[in-house]
Write a protein that holds these residues in place. Structure first.
Motif: not given
Length: 362
Positions: A116-129
């Motif tokens: 998602a473009r409007n991703a949640s903060a948790g999902a953004v961290k998951l993606s990066r990790d």
């Protein structure tokens, strides 16, 4: 491998000509042996399909080549050794890419990470990790440089290896806030564009970009996505290409998780850690050579498109139909049907759809 300058110019001009897509481009090269001869044949083929024709102006191609050089990019043709090998396997693989960076990265094990473009903060961290762990394990991470999940995946994998696929020309940064990230990817990883330089990222270009992302990778991981998001298009294409589809589950109370949960319900692999992805893709056993990567043979009377097209226009409607069904109903050879479809496509009367289906323009 290098191309004679005149043939390289002709290939670019052929692909930029009206109604020429990846499939018709490939068929023309196979039939005529080179792009220069194919360009000369276009008016006659279009006339047989029922329309006048004019190829892309040479001046436009010269301007495009100059713009690619100014942007620090280069062309990557479908039969070059460093053309992405997994991408070359799909029927709709772009015959010509423009790239910046290290094209050899695309030959390494690759996983797409989208969401998602409007991703949640948790999902953004998951993606990066996840991206950082996959890169540490030797995987190249491909994504689309969009806001949210895509950008986080690129940043997580930047030091280990990442491929950014953009829906614009190679000289356009989108979204604007990712201009620095896009430049970093071009310098440290690989940046890929299918559209000519100067092309703005219009909505119709994003599904085409998504097929490249899915085609580059052995598997696609969706981190967070709404039910009708572009990330699900990428996942669907990955499944059509015979690649793995993976998703991280989320709360049913968050609409941004519904797409991932739907993928899992429909047969996608549930993953909870980077190790799950690594284990799943470790069994991906090699990269078969695609027929699309082979140099096109010179035209002969026994060419795979045949000598005479079948009369199949009357069998086509605006409803997509499989080419195999047209062959059965016409009672003619596959080669004759393919030639008839090619002529109709060049004349602007044919539309190609996923799954090898075709229809006439409404």
């Amino acid at each position: 491998m290098s191309l004679e300058q005149a043939e390289a110019f002709a290939r670019i001009r052929l692909l930029r000509s009206p109604n020429i897509g990846p499939i018709s481009y490939r068929q023309l090269l196979r039939r005529f042996g080179n792009a220069r001869t194919a360009l000369e044949a276009l008016p006659d083929l279009a006339a047989r399909g029922g329309a006048p024709y004019r190829a892309a102006p040479e001046s436009r191609i010269a301007d495009e080549i100059a713009a690619i050089k100014r942007a620090g990019g280069r062309y990557l043709f479908h039969d070059f050794p460093d053309y992405p090998p997994l991408l070359a396997q799909i029927d709709s693989a772009p015959p010509i890419l423009t790239v910046r960076g290290d094209a050899a990265l695309a030959a390494r094990p690759c996983v797409a990470v989208v969401g998602a473009r409007n991703a949640s903060a948790g999902a953004v961290k998951l993606s990066r990790d996840f991206a950082a762990a996959l890169a540490d394990a030797g995987f190249i991470v491909a994504s689309g440089l969009a806001r949210g999940i895509d950008g986080a995946a690129h940043r997580g994998a930047l030091n280990g290896g990442t491929i950014g696929v953009i829906a614009s020309g190679i000289d356009i940064a989108y979204p604007p806030e990712h201009a620095d990230l896009q430049e970093q990817i071009a310098e440290q990883g690989l940046l890929i564009a299918e559209q000519p330089p100067g092309t703005e990222p219009l909505a119709r270009h994003f599904p085409s970009r998504n097929r490249i992302i899915a085609g580059l990778a052995a598997g696609t991981l969706v981190v967070e996505a709404a039910p009708k998001s572009g990330s699900l298009i990428t996942a669907r294409l990955a499944a059509e290409f015979g690649r793995e589809v993976m998703a991280i589950p989320g709360s049913p109370l968050d609409s941004r998780s519904h797409g991932c949960n739907q993928l899992i319900r429909d047969g996608g692999v549930l993953v909870q850690s980077p190790e799950d992805v690594i284990e799943l893709l470790s069994g991906f056993d090699g990269i078969p050579r695609s027929t699309f990567r082979e140099a096109p043979p010179a035209y002969t009377a026994n060419d795979d498109l045949g000598d005479e097209p079948a009369d199949i226009a009357s069998l086509l409607t605006t409803a997509p139909v499989a080419v195999d069904e047209l062959i059965r109903q016409s009672g003619t050879s596959a080669a004759s049907v393919q030639l008839a479809l090619l002529e109709l496509e060049i004349a602007g009367r044919l539309m190609r759809h996923a799954g090898g289906r075709v229809s006439v323009n409404g």
